[in-house]
Write an enzyme that holds these catalytic residues in place. Sequence first.
Site, PDB file in Angstrom:
ATOM      1  N   ASP A  34      -6.894  25.115  30.411  1.00  0.00           N
ATOM      2  CA  ASP A  34      -6.549  25.759  31.489  1.00  0.00           C
ATOM      3  C   ASP A  34      -5.176  25.630  31.483  1.00  0.00           C
ATOM      4  O   ASP A  34      -4.366  24.303  31.895  1.00  0.00           O
ATOM      5  CB  ASP A  34      -7.347  24.989  32.608  1.00  0.00           C
ATOM      6  CG  ASP A  34      -6.899  25.455  34.219  1.00  0.00           C
ATOM      7  OD1 ASP A  34      -5.999  25.986  34.158  1.00  0.00           O
ATOM      8  OD2 ASP A  34      -7.870  25.349  35.044  1.00  0.00           O
ATOM      9  N   TYR A  93      -9.151  19.990  37.440  1.00  0.00           N
ATOM     10  CA  TYR A  93      -9.033  20.523  38.891  1.00  0.00           C
ATOM     11  C   TYR A  93     -10.605  20.324  39.476  1.00  0.00           C
ATOM     12  O   TYR A  93     -11.625  20.539  38.674  1.00  0.00           O
ATOM     13  CB  TYR A  93      -9.056  22.155  38.924  1.00  0.00           C
ATOM     14  CG  TYR A  93      -9.417  22.723  39.906  1.00  0.00           C
ATOM     15  CD1 TYR A  93      -8.508  22.480  41.205  1.00  0.00           C
ATOM     16  CD2 TYR A  93     -10.147  23.825  40.398  1.00  0.00           C
ATOM     17  CE1 TYR A  93      -8.667  23.086  42.530  1.00  0.00           C
ATOM     18  CE2 TYR A  93     -10.422  24.461  41.612  1.00  0.00           C
ATOM     19  CZ  TYR A  93      -9.713  24.176  42.576  1.00  0.00           C
ATOM     20  OH  TYR A  93      -9.820  24.498  43.748  1.00  0.00           O
ATOM     21  N   ARG A 142     -17.454  48.070  36.537  1.00  0.00           N
ATOM     22  CA  ARG A 142     -17.986  46.599  36.267  1.00  0.00           C
ATOM     23  C   ARG A 142     -17.536  46.478  34.651  1.00  0.00           C
ATOM     24  O   ARG A 142     -17.178  45.414  34.243  1.00  0.00           O
ATOM     25  CB  ARG A 142     -19.241  46.248  36.594  1.00  0.00           C
ATOM     26  CG  ARG A 142     -19.674  44.781  36.209  1.00  0.00           C
ATOM     27  CD  ARG A 142     -20.780  44.065  36.941  1.00  0.00           C
ATOM     28  NE  ARG A 142     -22.197  45.268  37.082  1.00  0.00           N
ATOM     29  CZ  ARG A 142     -22.752  45.605  35.962  1.00  0.00           C
ATOM     30  NH1 ARG A 142     -22.708  45.221  35.096  1.00  0.00           N
ATOM     31  NH2 ARG A 142     -23.859  46.486  36.401  1.00  0.00           N
ATOM     32  N   LYS A 192      -2.353  31.452  41.036  1.00  0.00           N
ATOM     33  CA  LYS A 192      -1.108  30.849  40.990  1.00  0.00           C
ATOM     34  C   LYS A 192       0.171  31.501  40.413  1.00  0.00           C
ATOM     35  O   LYS A 192       0.599  32.420  41.101  1.00  0.00           O
ATOM     36  CB  LYS A 192      -1.455  29.424  40.327  1.00  0.00           C
ATOM     37  CG  LYS A 192      -2.771  28.752  40.768  1.00  0.00           C
ATOM     38  CD  LYS A 192      -2.867  28.361  42.280  1.00  0.00           C
ATOM     39  CE  LYS A 192      -4.095  27.682  42.657  1.00  0.00           C
ATOM     40  NZ  LYS A 192      -5.318  27.860  42.041  1.00  0.00           N
TER      41      LYS A 192
HETATM   42  C1  LIG Z   1      -5.824  24.175  37.306  1.00  0.00           C
HETATM   43  C2  LIG Z   1      -6.476  25.203  38.092  1.00  0.00           C
HETATM   44  N1  LIG Z   1      -7.633  25.654  37.550  1.00  0.00           N
HETATM   45  C3  LIG Z   1      -8.416  26.501  38.246  1.00  0.00           C
HETATM   46  C4  LIG Z   1      -8.407  26.859  39.609  1.00  0.00           C
HETATM   47  C5  LIG Z   1      -9.337  27.640  40.317  1.00  0.00           C
HETATM   48  O1  LIG Z   1      -8.923  28.814  40.434  1.00  0.00           O
HETATM   49  P1  LIG Z   1      -8.996  29.613  41.787  1.00  0.00           P
HETATM   50  O2  LIG Z   1      -8.852  28.948  43.039  1.00  0.00           O
HETATM   51  O3  LIG Z   1      -8.224  30.833  41.464  1.00  0.00           O
HETATM   52  O4  LIG Z   1     -10.666  30.039  41.891  1.00  0.00           O
HETATM   53  C6  LIG Z   1      -7.236  25.961  40.393  1.00  0.00           C
HETATM   54  C7  LIG Z   1      -7.128  26.194  41.741  1.00  0.00           C
HETATM   55  O5  LIG Z   1      -6.412  25.434  42.516  1.00  0.00           O
HETATM   56  C8  LIG Z   1      -6.642  25.131  39.398  1.00  0.00           C
HETATM   57  O6  LIG Z   1      -5.482  24.578  40.157  1.00  0.00           O
END
Ligand SMILES: Cc1ncc(COP(=O)(O)O)c(C=O)c1O
Length: 388
Positions: free
Chosen positions: A171, A99, A47, A196
């Site tokens: 992000d 998101y 961890r 992604k």
């Molecule tokens: C722009 C964005 N940030 C964060 C996330 C969250 O990521 P995760 O689904 O890997 O937890 C997503 C998920 O679709 C996303 O599209």
Amino acid sequence: MTNFNTRLVHPPVQDDNNTGAVNVPIYQATTFAFPSVETPGKDDYSRSGNPTRRALEEQLADLEGGVAGFAFASGMAAIHAALAIFKRGDHLIVGQQIYGGTFRLLHQFFQRWGLSITTVDTRDLEAIAAAIRPNTKAIYFEPVTNPLLHVTPIKAVARLAHQHQLLTIVDNTFLSPYLLRPLSLGADIVIHSATKYLAGHSVVSAGAVIVNSQELAQRLYFIQNALGSILSPTDSSTLMLGIKTLGLRLDRQMANVKQLIHYLRGRPEVQQIYYPGIACQPGYPTLHQEARGAGGVFSFELDEETVDPVKFVNSLHLFKLAVSLGAVESLVELPSRMSHAELKPAEQRAAGIKPGLIRMAVGIEDYHDQLADIQQAIKHAHQSKEEL
Ligand SMILES: Cc1ncc(COP(=O)(O)O)c(C=O)c1O
């Protein structure tokens, strides 16, 4: 320093691999023996540190041009960790179209812990400036939003943030460091849903945080170790495998997007296209200055008078009906009924999400097949309306 595409394939050299393995081995161990009480090894417990994860984390830092990277079990775990640097009473300015999971984390989790949040359209610098309070600590946004692909200028926002001693948190899931490096434009923290584009094959859930200073690195390391939502050695290795082809995948995806948009622009059923990679779009000038491309996601509005959007997405075969993005497979979704279904109709309208809005995350298949799939689905959606 070698070029970016080479660094995708070769992570920064690891000094503990004596076997000649061309990939970083999966160190599937939770604990590491001390040579002696007086001389602990580099790692003691997975961890807190694992050589496979560290190789990935060093590569993430290298690709984003940061001081340190941290790998997490999902994008949400990464966002949780990044926002955990704040304390009760702090105020954050947050992009209006972030998101949904991030919105939920902020409003249903962090607000309970005493963070206050103001959402603004981060394309509007005056709106950001007007939202700054004495206790504001950071501006958090997605430079290209989902599903309408609004573009926020990172350099200008980061400049404003620095004038007020605020952190800029970006992000970068949609564009990835192949196309956009927010730290080089003045941001302080970059976040990824590595699920992604970074991983790219719909096989691993992962998240990343990359920071631009030792001070932030120490805070993030403390949080990563304390919260414990780390990425496993196996998933770290899978993610590194995906990263090797990031550039190849995105080049193909963007080429495919351009072909599909070229076709859709000529269709009478298509009312509007959203993709900041084409010159007539409002986000294009900013994106052109700050990024190397607009990525593999685009959206368009179907004229509901002529075609049934539900029937359209249900009729696609190659494009799978799914909410994720960034992988080699083409995916499609209907935001009003899927990713943004939680919003009431009036909220959807206010956010610009019409019932006919379609979002496509374009994969690396041959675009002729993608096009044929779209053509047959449009035809099918027409016919069904005419039958009514
Ligand atoms: C722009 C964005 N940030 C964060 C996330 C969250 O990521 P995760 O689904 O890997 O937890 C997503 C998920 O679709 C996303 O599209």
